[in-house]
Scaffold this active site. Structure first.
Site, PDB file in Angstrom:
ATOM      1  N   ASP A  80       0.803  -1.221   0.000  1.00 47.43           N
ATOM      2  CA  ASP A  80       0.000   0.000   0.000  1.00 47.43           C
ATOM      3  C   ASP A  80       0.840   1.277   0.000  1.00 47.43           C
ATOM      4  O   ASP A  80       1.982   1.301   0.432  1.00 47.43           O
ATOM      5  CB  ASP A  80      -0.974   0.008   1.185  1.00 47.43           C
ATOM      6  CG  ASP A  80      -0.282  -0.221   2.529  1.00 47.43           C
ATOM      7  OD1 ASP A  80       0.741  -0.930   2.560  1.00 47.43           O
ATOM      8  OD2 ASP A  80      -0.776   0.297   3.539  1.00 47.43           O
ATOM      9  N   GLU A 139      -0.528  -2.087   5.326  1.00 47.38           N
ATOM     10  CA  GLU A 139       0.449  -1.966   6.408  1.00 47.38           C
ATOM     11  C   GLU A 139       0.403  -0.574   7.022  1.00 47.38           C
ATOM     12  O   GLU A 139       0.584  -0.421   8.236  1.00 47.38           O
ATOM     13  CB  GLU A 139       1.859  -2.266   5.884  1.00 47.38           C
ATOM     14  CG  GLU A 139       2.928  -2.354   6.979  1.00 47.38           C
ATOM     15  CD  GLU A 139       3.436  -1.016   7.489  1.00 47.38           C
ATOM     16  OE1 GLU A 139       3.786  -0.914   8.693  1.00 47.38           O
ATOM     17  OE2 GLU A 139       3.472  -0.049   6.690  1.00 47.38           O
TER      18      GLU A 139
END
Length: 391
Positions: A80, A139
């Site tokens: 991400d 994350e």
């Protein structure tokens, strides 16, 4: 310990590795929105003949099945991006998504693990065991790892290894010491309720601005005066919202902050003290306090045997000079949720090079990496898996 074919493959695919990283960098996706990245990873693994399954709503769990029986080692990469505006507008691979950027290096992690998977697939008949590949979403909001664990990422795994590219270390250097690596990262909100009123008649009010200000000043002593100085800890107030107008005494105040430390007992102590301070400060002024404390990521504590193996693999693959002793960081990492399931370790691979302007801090709009570090990370992933399974 080092497989020559892995090293040769990583070098052979170095150009592709760079292009993969640039593709991901151009097309960043935020936490739990990594749909295009997930689809690309699945397509790539399918071409390699690697069995995979999508996780919900994003993410991929795959397994390279070795030709011989043995243990299972997991390799993890996060995918991400962040809500950061890219300031490197002149880069040919700058983000095309306004307000979104891979400002932490997850584009590099995903690319390195894909190429590591490609190299390992070419020698899979020699593998004495299996390699689990975890392409993790979210994350940056500290929820992806825990969710993938729930969806079976660590089932049957004997050891887990992860890498974070690190701009504060010189390019190619590798750091992986036994013990603490990343701190636990908790979030808290403190809400004070007073009694509002006209700014000209403070005696008839309970000023939430005064209460909140007193708390902000006093709560810093939780660390400086109640925590063992030999136990690193940080308590930061990052946001305070108080009042509505210049001549209205505030009735409400909301404070947000974070707590970072390595020791579980210290973590619990700070949480309790924070609530105690809020209640006592509110009581002094006749206000009310409510504390909402959210435990985020746990501390990343590298297993000694695993961390030592990383060092041996890195030295054998790249020479003794590659090893670097980076101090533990107060940054958070949800890799800790994997370590709750099995032993393992988390390594840093340097990508900082002032000559290439890649020394900027993570999460900064000018963050970038020295792409020469990509092959180091990809090979470290693959060589660690090979070494662990043969250890």
């Amino acid at each position: 310990m080092i497989h020559a074919a892995i090293k040769e493959a990583i070098q052979k695919y170095s150009g592709e590795l760079t292009e993969l990283r640039r593709k991901f960098h151009r097309e960043p996706e935020l936490s739990w929105e990594e749909f295009k990245t997930t689809a690309f990873v699945c397509e790539y693994l399918e071409k390699l003949g690697v069995h995979y399954r999508k996780t919900e709503p994003t993410g991929v769990i795959a397994t390279i099945e070795g030709g011989k029986p043995g243990k299972t080692v997991a390799l993890r990469a996060d995918m991400d991006a962040l809500t950061v505006e890219e300031l490197n507008k002149d880069l040919p691979y700058a983000s095309i998504e306004e307000g979104k950027m891979h400002a932490c290096g997850h584009d590099a992690h995903t690319s390195m693990l894909l190429i590591a998977a490609k190299a390992l697939s070419e020698i899979k008949e020699e593998l004495p065991g299996n390699v689990r590949l975890i392409f993790q979403p979210a994350e940056e909001v500290a929820t992806g790892a825990n969710e993938l664990v729930k969806q079976g990422a660590m089932e049957g795994v004997d050891n887990v290894f992860g890498i974070h590219i690190w701009s504060q270390m010189p390019t190619h250097k590798v750091s992986c010491s036994p013990g603490p690596s990343f701190a636990s990262a908790d979030l808290f909100t403190v809400t004070f309720k007073g009694r509002g009123g006209h700014g000209a008649i403070p005696h008839a009010c309970i000023d939430a601005a005064i209460v909140a200000s007193s708390f902000v000043m006093n709560v810093q002593t939780v660390v400086s005066r109640t925590v063992d100085p030999q136990q690193p800890a940080v308590l930061t107030i990052g946001k305070m919202v108080v009042g509505t107008r210049f001549n209205v005494i505030a009735e409400n105040a909301v404070i947000e902050g974070t707590v970072r430390c390595f020791d579980p007992k210290t973590r619990e102590h700070i949480e309790n003290q924070l609530k105690h301070y809020a209640d006592q400060v509110a009581a002094v002024y006749g206000a009310e306090a409510q504390v909402d404390y959210i435990r985020g990521t746990r501390a990343v504590i590298n297993d000694e045997e695993s961390a030592n193996l990383v060092q041996k693999v890195a030295a054998a693959a790249f020479g003794d000079g590659v090893l670097y002793n980076e101090k533990p960081t107060m940054g958070g990492e949800d890799f800790s949720f994997y370590l709750d399931q099995s032993p393992g370790s988390f390594a840093l691979v340097g990508c900082g090079n002032p000559e290439k302007d890649t020394q900027w801090a993570h999460h900064h709009g000018k963050f970038n990496i020295d792409e020469d570090a990509l092959t180091t990370g990809a090979e470290l992933y693959a060589q660690y898996a090979w070494a662990y399974l043969n250890n």
